[in-house]
Motif scaffolding. Structure first.
Motif, PDB file in Angstrom:
ATOM      1  N   GLY A 116       8.711   4.262  -1.401  1.00  0.00           N
ATOM      2  CA  GLY A 116       8.477   3.764  -2.757  1.00  0.00           C
ATOM      3  C   GLY A 116       8.870   4.782  -3.812  1.00  0.00           C
ATOM      4  N   TRP A 148       4.664   5.494   0.885  1.00  0.00           N
ATOM      5  CA  TRP A 148       4.695   6.129  -0.445  1.00  0.00           C
ATOM      6  C   TRP A 148       6.034   6.821  -0.673  1.00  0.00           C
ATOM      7  CZ3 TRP A 148       1.231   3.373  -2.137  1.00  0.00           C
ATOM      8  CH2 TRP A 148      -0.121   3.406  -1.795  1.00  0.00           C
ATOM      9  N   TYR A 206       3.282   8.124  -7.153  1.00  0.00           N
ATOM     10  CA  TYR A 206       3.623   8.077  -5.742  1.00  0.00           C
ATOM     11  C   TYR A 206       3.645   9.471  -5.118  1.00  0.00           C
ATOM     12  CZ  TYR A 206       3.997   3.124  -5.417  1.00  0.00           C
ATOM     13  OH  TYR A 206       3.674   1.796  -5.366  1.00  0.00           O
ATOM     14  N   SER A 262       7.729  -4.580  -2.866  1.00  0.00           N
ATOM     15  CA  SER A 262       6.806  -4.084  -1.833  1.00  0.00           C
ATOM     16  C   SER A 262       7.261  -4.462  -0.433  1.00  0.00           C
ATOM     17  CB  SER A 262       5.399  -4.632  -2.070  1.00  0.00           C
ATOM     18  OG  SER A 262       4.873  -4.128  -3.262  1.00  0.00           O
ATOM     19  N   ARG A 301       8.198   1.535  -9.844  1.00  0.00           N
ATOM     20  CA  ARG A 301       7.072   2.405  -9.519  1.00  0.00           C
ATOM     21  C   ARG A 301       7.124   3.685 -10.344  1.00  0.00           C
ATOM     22  NH1 ARG A 301       8.875  -0.087  -5.199  1.00  0.00           N
ATOM     23  NH2 ARG A 301       7.376  -1.210  -3.941  1.00  0.00           N
ATOM     24  N   GLU A 358      -0.749  -1.587  -3.419  1.00  0.00           N
ATOM     25  CA  GLU A 358       0.201  -1.900  -4.491  1.00  0.00           C
ATOM     26  C   GLU A 358      -0.142  -3.235  -5.147  1.00  0.00           C
ATOM     27  OE1 GLU A 358       4.518   0.179  -3.946  1.00  0.00           O
ATOM     28  OE2 GLU A 358       4.348  -1.946  -3.465  1.00  0.00           O
TER      29      GLU A 358
END
Length: 142
Positions: free
Chosen positions: A51, A48, A8, A59, A3, A120
């Motif tokens: 992540g 978020w 994010y 995910s 990511r 995502e």
């Protein structure tokens, strides 16, 4: 998968803004949105943040940790000690820890995390498809 932490962080800030707005303007919104949107957005923010903190996780792993954290916070509302209740009566404490256990919050948290997973998947699908078409290219990160 990796990511992009900048994205994010931006998504987290936008989600905070939407969550605060959903509480501030609840009387102007349809009743069900005013009642439940803040909880779903809170769980989306947790998604978020997880992540952001662990950008290489898939995910489903991010979703499991975010949902587990949200459920733990909700269940902690069944535990009452004076210092924790005093913290919950402050605005930051109320926003992070909540005030009272509600079964409906668990459903809202699940929905918020599922929204994060869905977003995502939508954003990452073009990157995955392009890497399948041309294996020499590196998939973009989001």
């Amino acid at each position: 998968m990796k990511r992009n932490r900048i994205w994010y962080a931006v998504l987290g800030l936008l989600t905070i803004g939407l969550g605060l707005a959903s509480r501030q303007f609840a009387p102007l919104l349809p009743a069900w949105i005013g009642a439940y949107a803040g909880d779903a957005l809170w769980a989306l923010l947790v998604f978020w943040l997880v992540g952001f903190g662990w950008p290489r996780w898939g995910s489903s792993q991010v979703a499991a940790v975010a949902l587990g954290f949200a459920f733990c916070i909700e269940c902690s509302q069944l535990y009452h000690v004076s210092w924790l209740d005093a913290l919950r009566h402050t605005r930051p404490g109320r926003l992070v820890l909540g005030q009272g256990f509600l079964w409906s919050d668990l459903l809202c948290y699940t929905l918020g995390v599922l929204i994060g997973v869905g977003l995502e998947q939508i954003w990452l699908r073009p990157a995955r498809l392009s890497s399948l078409r041309n294996p020499r290219t590196k998939p973009e990160t989001f």
